[in-house]
Design a protein around this motif. Structure first.
Motif, PDB file in Angstrom:
ATOM      1  N   TYR A  58       0.828  -1.201   0.000  1.00 44.42           N
ATOM      2  CA  TYR A  58       0.000   0.000   0.000  1.00 44.42           C
ATOM      3  C   TYR A  58       0.865   1.254   0.000  1.00 44.42           C
ATOM      4  O   TYR A  58       2.075   1.200   0.234  1.00 44.42           O
ATOM      5  CB  TYR A  58      -0.926   0.006   1.218  1.00 44.42           C
ATOM      6  CG  TYR A  58      -2.021  -1.033   1.143  1.00 44.42           C
ATOM      7  CD1 TYR A  58      -3.021  -0.943   0.177  1.00 44.42           C
ATOM      8  CD2 TYR A  58      -2.044  -2.103   2.034  1.00 44.42           C
ATOM      9  CE1 TYR A  58      -4.035  -1.891   0.114  1.00 44.42           C
ATOM     10  CE2 TYR A  58      -3.054  -3.056   1.965  1.00 44.42           C
ATOM     11  CZ  TYR A  58      -4.039  -2.943   1.003  1.00 44.42           C
ATOM     12  OH  TYR A  58      -5.031  -3.882   0.932  1.00 44.42           O
ATOM     13  N   ASN A  59       0.198   2.392  -0.218  1.00 42.93           N
ATOM     14  CA  ASN A  59       0.858   3.689  -0.259  1.00 42.93           C
ATOM     15  C   ASN A  59       1.775   3.888   0.956  1.00 42.93           C
ATOM     16  O   ASN A  59       1.375   3.612   2.083  1.00 42.93           O
ATOM     17  CB  ASN A  59      -0.206   4.787  -0.305  1.00 42.93           C
ATOM     18  CG  ASN A  59       0.352   6.121  -0.709  1.00 42.93           C
ATOM     19  OD1 ASN A  59       1.269   6.207  -1.521  1.00 42.93           O
ATOM     20  ND2 ASN A  59      -0.194   7.183  -0.143  1.00 42.93           N
ATOM     21  N   GLU A  60       2.981   4.345   0.682  1.00 38.84           N
ATOM     22  CA  GLU A  60       3.998   4.671   1.682  1.00 38.84           C
ATOM     23  C   GLU A  60       4.574   3.453   2.392  1.00 38.84           C
ATOM     24  O   GLU A  60       5.279   3.592   3.395  1.00 38.84           O
ATOM     25  CB  GLU A  60       3.488   5.714   2.684  1.00 38.84           C
ATOM     26  CG  GLU A  60       3.161   7.031   1.999  1.00 38.84           C
ATOM     27  CD  GLU A  60       2.632   8.100   2.944  1.00 38.84           C
ATOM     28  OE1 GLU A  60       2.540   7.852   4.163  1.00 38.84           O
ATOM     29  OE2 GLU A  60       2.325   9.194   2.448  1.00 38.84           O
ATOM     30  N   ASP A  85      -6.240  -1.025 -10.989  1.00 42.10           N
ATOM     31  CA  ASP A  85      -6.129   0.380 -10.659  1.00 42.10           C
ATOM     32  C   ASP A  85      -7.360   1.167 -11.033  1.00 42.10           C
ATOM     33  O   ASP A  85      -8.078   0.826 -11.959  1.00 42.10           O
ATOM     34  CB  ASP A  85      -4.929   0.953 -11.429  1.00 42.10           C
ATOM     35  CG  ASP A  85      -4.213   2.020 -10.653  1.00 42.10           C
ATOM     36  OD1 ASP A  85      -4.767   2.503  -9.659  1.00 42.10           O
ATOM     37  OD2 ASP A  85      -3.093   2.368 -11.045  1.00 42.10           O
ATOM     38  N   ASP A  90       0.251   5.401  -9.711  1.00 45.26           N
ATOM     39  CA  ASP A  90       1.022   4.611  -8.751  1.00 45.26           C
ATOM     40  C   ASP A  90       2.511   4.671  -9.099  1.00 45.26           C
ATOM     41  O   ASP A  90       2.911   4.324 -10.212  1.00 45.26           O
ATOM     42  CB  ASP A  90       0.531   3.162  -8.748  1.00 45.26           C
ATOM     43  CG  ASP A  90      -0.928   3.062  -8.309  1.00 45.26           C
ATOM     44  OD1 ASP A  90      -1.544   4.112  -8.069  1.00 45.26           O
ATOM     45  OD2 ASP A  90      -1.436   1.940  -8.212  1.00 45.26           O
ATOM     46  N   ARG A 143       3.432   6.486  -4.167  1.00 49.69           N
ATOM     47  CA  ARG A 143       2.082   6.976  -4.405  1.00 49.69           C
ATOM     48  C   ARG A 143       1.268   5.827  -4.982  1.00 49.69           C
ATOM     49  O   ARG A 143       1.696   5.177  -5.921  1.00 49.69           O
ATOM     50  CB  ARG A 143       2.121   8.147  -5.390  1.00 49.69           C
ATOM     51  CG  ARG A 143       0.831   8.929  -5.456  1.00 49.69           C
ATOM     52  CD  ARG A 143       1.006  10.230  -6.190  1.00 49.69           C
ATOM     53  NE  ARG A 143       1.344   9.985  -7.594  1.00 49.69           N
ATOM     54  CZ  ARG A 143       1.592  10.963  -8.456  1.00 49.69           C
ATOM     55  NH1 ARG A 143       1.556  12.211  -8.089  1.00 49.69           N
ATOM     56  NH2 ARG A 143       1.870  10.681  -9.712  1.00 49.69           N
ATOM     57  N   ASP A 145      -3.141   4.278  -5.258  1.00 47.98           N
ATOM     58  CA  ASP A 145      -4.537   4.410  -4.856  1.00 47.98           C
ATOM     59  C   ASP A 145      -4.784   3.491  -3.655  1.00 47.98           C
ATOM     60  O   ASP A 145      -3.885   2.782  -3.204  1.00 47.98           O
ATOM     61  CB  ASP A 145      -5.470   4.102  -6.035  1.00 47.98           C
ATOM     62  CG  ASP A 145      -5.349   2.677  -6.543  1.00 47.98           C
ATOM     63  OD1 ASP A 145      -4.898   1.781  -5.788  1.00 47.98           O
ATOM     64  OD2 ASP A 145      -5.701   2.432  -7.707  1.00 47.98           O
ATOM     65  N   ARG A 146      -6.003   3.488  -3.157  1.00 49.60           N
ATOM     66  CA  ARG A 146      -6.284   2.745  -1.922  1.00 49.60           C
ATOM     67  C   ARG A 146      -6.185   1.235  -2.078  1.00 49.60           C
ATOM     68  O   ARG A 146      -6.171   0.509  -1.090  1.00 49.60           O
ATOM     69  CB  ARG A 146      -7.668   3.125  -1.378  1.00 49.60           C
ATOM     70  CG  ARG A 146      -8.803   2.770  -2.304  1.00 49.60           C
ATOM     71  CD  ARG A 146     -10.098   3.418  -1.821  1.00 49.60           C
ATOM     72  NE  ARG A 146     -11.141   3.297  -2.828  1.00 49.60           N
ATOM     73  CZ  ARG A 146     -12.279   2.662  -2.627  1.00 49.60           C
ATOM     74  NH1 ARG A 146     -12.543   2.113  -1.461  1.00 49.60           N
ATOM     75  NH2 ARG A 146     -13.173   2.611  -3.591  1.00 49.60           N
ATOM     76  N   TYR A 147      -6.103   0.757  -3.342  1.00 40.62           N
ATOM     77  CA  TYR A 147      -6.006  -0.688  -3.564  1.00 40.62           C
ATOM     78  C   TYR A 147      -4.563  -1.184  -3.598  1.00 40.62           C
ATOM     79  O   TYR A 147      -4.318  -2.381  -3.579  1.00 40.62           O
ATOM     80  CB  TYR A 147      -6.725  -1.077  -4.856  1.00 40.62           C
ATOM     81  CG  TYR A 147      -8.190  -0.704  -4.825  1.00 40.62           C
ATOM     82  CD1 TYR A 147      -9.083  -1.395  -4.018  1.00 40.62           C
ATOM     83  CD2 TYR A 147      -8.667   0.348  -5.588  1.00 40.62           C
ATOM     84  CE1 TYR A 147     -10.431  -1.043  -3.973  1.00 40.62           C
ATOM     85  CE2 TYR A 147     -10.008   0.710  -5.561  1.00 40.62           C
ATOM     86  CZ  TYR A 147     -10.880   0.010  -4.747  1.00 40.62           C
ATOM     87  OH  TYR A 147     -12.202   0.361  -4.698  1.00 40.62           O
ATOM     88  N   GLY A 148      -3.604  -0.272  -3.702  1.00 39.52           N
ATOM     89  CA  GLY A 148      -2.203  -0.674  -3.678  1.00 39.52           C
ATOM     90  C   GLY A 148      -1.706  -1.280  -4.982  1.00 39.52           C
ATOM     91  O   GLY A 148      -2.336  -1.150  -6.031  1.00 39.52           O
TER      92      GLY A 148
END
Length: 162
Positions: A58-60, A85, A90, A143, A145-148
């Motif tokens: 996931y993000n970060e 996506d 991403d 970076r 989205d919420r789905y990674g």
């Protein structure tokens, strides 16, 4: 009396070139790292993944891998991944010993849940010269989205020495 000339021989024996030093055969180094063998643990069962599992990131988030570099030379990296996506934003950074050496924009491999088992590869990411020895390879999601993004396989190769 005129001098007698003998016709040139037609039975010439081919002469072999003198044996010289044999040029060294270039070493092809290939290091494959399964994304599931790192510090981050979130395996997803995917029939098309290497080893049947990918790593959901996931993000970060960052996953670290211990690698052994056999020879100081220039290396390249190709990353195999999937990315179901909703937006093409991403970005994944690649680090060696905590220093960023490259990144890639993750392509969308499908939507609505169907893209997770569709894997693609990045273009070649030049890593530059890496010294021989134990190193830490890291993939950091800068970076997403919420789905990674699901990472599958890292392949490190040396540049051809021609």
């Amino acid at each position: 009396a005129p001098a007698q000339t003998t016709p040139p021989s037609t039975n010439t024996v081919p002469t072999e070139p003198a044996p010289g030093p044999i040029p060294p055969i270039p070493e092809n180094i290939e290091i494959k790292i399964d994304a599931n063998n790192g510090s981050l643990k979130r395996s997803m069962a995917r029939s098309n993944a290497t080893g049947r599992y990918s790593l959901l990131t996931y993000n970060e988030e960052q996953s670290d891998y211990s690698i052994n570099i056999p020879k100081t030379t220039n290396y390249n990296l190709v990353v195999r991944y999937s990315n179901d996506d909703i937006s093409p934003i991403d970005i994944v950074s690649i680090l060696i010993d905590d220093e960023k050496v490259g990144d890639f924009l993750a392509d969308d491999t499908g939507n609505y849940g169907y893209g997770w088992n569709v894997f693609t590869k990045t273009a070649v990411i030049p890593l530059g010269t890496i010294e021989q020895g134990s190193k830490k390879l890291s993939a950091r999601i800068d970076r997403a989205d919420r789905y990674g993004i699901e990472l599958d396989l890292f392949t490190i190769t040396n540049e051809s020495e021609e």
